[in-house]
Design an enzyme around this catalytic site. Sequence first.
Site, PDB file in Angstrom:
ATOM      1  N   ASP A 103       0.849  -1.186   0.000  1.00 10.01           N
ATOM      2  CA  ASP A 103       0.000   0.000   0.000  1.00 10.01           C
ATOM      3  C   ASP A 103       0.887   1.240   0.000  1.00 10.01           C
ATOM      4  O   ASP A 103       2.061   1.183   0.383  1.00 10.01           O
ATOM      5  CB  ASP A 103      -0.953   0.005   1.188  1.00 10.01           C
TER       6      ASP A 103
ATOM      7  N   GLU B 263      -0.147  -0.412   5.791  1.00 11.55           N
ATOM      8  CA  GLU B 263       0.861   0.180   6.687  1.00 11.55           C
ATOM      9  C   GLU B 263       0.757   1.697   6.716  1.00 11.55           C
ATOM     10  O   GLU B 263       0.863   2.313   7.774  1.00 11.55           O
ATOM     11  CB  GLU B 263       2.267  -0.256   6.254  1.00 11.55           C
TER      12      GLU B 263
END
Length: 451
Positions: A92, A156
């Site tokens: 991500d 994250e």
Amino acid sequence: MSPNPIAETVASLMPKAKAELTELVAFKSVADFDQFPRSESEAAANWVADALRAEGFQDVALLDTPDGTQSVYGVLPGPEGAPTVLLYAHYDVQPPLDEAAWTTPPFELTEREGRWYGRGSADCKGGVVMHLLALRALKANGGVPVTVKVIAEGSEEMGTGGLERYAEQHPELLTADTIVIGDAGNFRVGLPTVTATLRGMTLVRVRVDTLGGNLHSGQFGGAAPDALAALVRVLDSLRGEDGSTTVDGLTGDEVWDGLQYEEDAFRKDAKVLDGVQLIGAGTVADRIWARPAVTVLGIDCPPVVGATPSVQAGARALISLRVPPGVDAAEATKLLQAHLEAHTPWGAQVTTEQIGQGQAFRADTTSPAYAAMAEAMGEAYPGEEMQYAGQGGSIPLCNTLAALYPQAEILLIGLSEPEAQIHAVNESVSPEELERLSVAEALFLQKYAAS
């Protein structure tokens, strides 16, 4: 780069690495599904899963984590009796911010002046590719000498803690002898660095209310308490005259005794404008790695365009507090909330809400894994000695893993050196760093297996 078989293999794989990073950067995998399609993150997760399967990984799975995102997991069995190493990265990315401010499109990997530009190129899709390169180099030169687990996180950057909670619920999944977190970076391009400490953090939302509703500033201004002005006073109380963080009860005199960050270099890296002073006291390393730091991330108030002549009845802000190793983030949160309440002027009503938290981290740099990494980095970066640095940012997963697997050694490396400008516009990765760190990781796995 020294002519050894691992280095030669990685060099030969760099065109493939660029093609793969191009594919991976193209996914708009921002784990904020109010702004970006969930399908983009799911496609990126499937890309990582397919890449692991192609390398012979077993038990490849997309793990549905409690925050509604997916982490990708797989195991590559090693020789019988070999240690297990967990390799971590995240697929991500941060939102691109102002896409118009990018020189080239944020989700198109573009080569320019010797660097590859694109969102996630360094943080941390490049880390996924780094792990793949290291493993391919080992397979081409006698095989992977350890059992490897890979975990690629899907949220994250959002700090929503999905993988941490999943790991706590399935503690057997990520157990390993050593964990390599590929989400840090060298202190400078060409200077091999492991990150020895991470600051923890807390996020607190504060709201100040003074009136039942906005009032005409001409009719009531001067006596009616302005909530926005009260909030400004509160926020100002969080800093001393020199800009040092001053939260009541929170010490701020710790000293960093490792690698130092020269002030001129920091000013250049941070793009500080001419004539503007740095804030705080002590060395730069003290300030960004060893001491607390408060940042006002946002304020809800009327924008200048369209503002009316009104006394504001309410205002709120989002505050980040970074805390160094040795300071409990939960205790720091309580101190911050108490400070905000104590420093709100004029009897204004104040409410605080914690919305995120992560503990600080300190690695054991005396462990055998660190010795193996130092030797590997010395070979991957001829003439350079591995350095130990801190990082002002937070990776809450590190503490979760340290608590779940206290026997495991945890190392932090990665591609996010200062020129990478992670989280900013025009994020980029140095292909030379990608190449050298992939070599270093492969050599580390060899040396660690033999230790």
